[in-house]
Design a protein around this motif. Structure first.
Motif, short mmCIF file in Angstrom:
data_model
loop_
_atom_site.label_atom_id
_atom_site.label_comp_id
_atom_site.label_asym_id
_atom_site.label_seq_id
_atom_site.Cartn_x
_atom_site.Cartn_y
_atom_site.Cartn_z
N ASN A 37 -8.00 6.30 -7.43
CA ASN A 37 -8.65 5.69 -8.59
C ASN A 37 -8.19 6.40 -9.85
N GLY A 38 -7.96 5.63 -10.89
CA GLY A 38 -7.58 6.20 -12.18
C GLY A 38 -6.08 6.23 -12.36
N LEU A 39 -5.63 5.67 -13.46
CA LEU A 39 -4.19 5.61 -13.73
C LEU A 39 -3.55 6.98 -13.83
N ASP A 40 -4.25 7.95 -14.44
CA ASP A 40 -3.68 9.29 -14.57
C ASP A 40 -3.41 9.91 -13.20
N ASN A 44 0.87 -1.16 0.00
CA ASN A 44 0.00 0.00 0.00
C ASN A 44 0.92 1.22 0.00
N ILE A 45 0.97 1.92 -1.13
CA ILE A 45 1.83 3.10 -1.28
C ILE A 45 0.90 4.26 -1.58
N PHE A 46 0.62 5.09 -0.59
CA PHE A 46 -0.44 6.07 -0.77
C PHE A 46 -0.27 7.27 0.17
N LYS A 86 -7.01 -3.29 -6.78
CA LYS A 86 -8.25 -2.54 -6.57
C LYS A 86 -8.52 -2.28 -5.09
N ASP A 87 -7.99 -3.15 -4.23
CA ASP A 87 -8.20 -3.04 -2.79
C ASP A 87 -6.85 -3.03 -2.07
#
Length: 189
Positions: free
Chosen positions: A154-157, A118-120, A183-184
């Motif tokens: 969400n979203g690659l961009d 999880n890199i966020f 996704k999770d």
């Protein structure tokens, strides 16, 4: 073990072998900005597992052939870097890397295996590539496989907006490939 308020290095391995397991490392730093919670130099056989690194200037520095296994750790609130990897190929799996200035910094031709993390919510960037490889005219950039991670967005961009690599600056010599993304979030114990 708890390691607190060191000015330079919380734990230092030089040409070491072994395991660093179940430690709480916090407050490693100094005015020069060179504090590292864990610092591995030429340490090819190190297991780094189940640790909490919170608030060290750089959480974990992996350098010069330190092909360690980094598993199941929380690396957070580091004012510089969560993890730096220079001239090494560690395996980084099942970690929470969050709320640092930069999540993971890659340089010096490193080839880490970064999967199921999880890199966020890192402030500036989740991944930063710098001084990776000096490309000569006609050479192609290296693709770094970082697929299978959860990025908290969400979203690659939107995810790629938090990655600086050879896509942004072709002279860096390496591109980060994140697809397919999880996704999770990964369950980190």
């Amino acid at each position: 073990s708890a390691i607190r308020a060191c000015s330079e290095k919380g734990i230092l391995f030089i040409q070491g072998h072994g395991a660093i397991v179940r430690n709480f490392i916090t407050g490693v730093g100094n005015f020069a900005g060179t504090g590292r919670g864990i610092y591995l130099i030429q340490s090819p056989d190190v297991l780094f597992k189940d640790n909490l690194i919170v608030g060290s200037q750089t959480g974990l520095a992996i350098e010069r052939g330190s092909d360690a296994r980094i598993e199941n750790n929380l690396i957070s609130l580091c004012p510089y870097f969560g993890i730096t990897v220079t001239s090494s190929s560690p395996t980084i799996t099942r970690n929470n890397i969050t709320q640092n200035e930069f999540g993971i910094f890659l340089a010096g031709g490193s080839r880490p295996k970064v999967k199921d993390n999880n890199i966020f919510e890192n402030a500036s960037l989740d991944i930063k590539v710098a001084d990776y490889w000096n490309l000569k005219p006609g050479e192609q950039a290296v693709d770094l496989d970082m697929s299978g991670n959860w990025w908290g967005r969400n979203g690659l961009d939107v995810i790629y907006d938090h990655i600086e690599d050879g896509t942004d600056n072709p002279t860096l010599g390496a591109r980060v490939v994140i697809e397919p993304v999880r996704k999770d979030a990964v369950q980190v114990e």
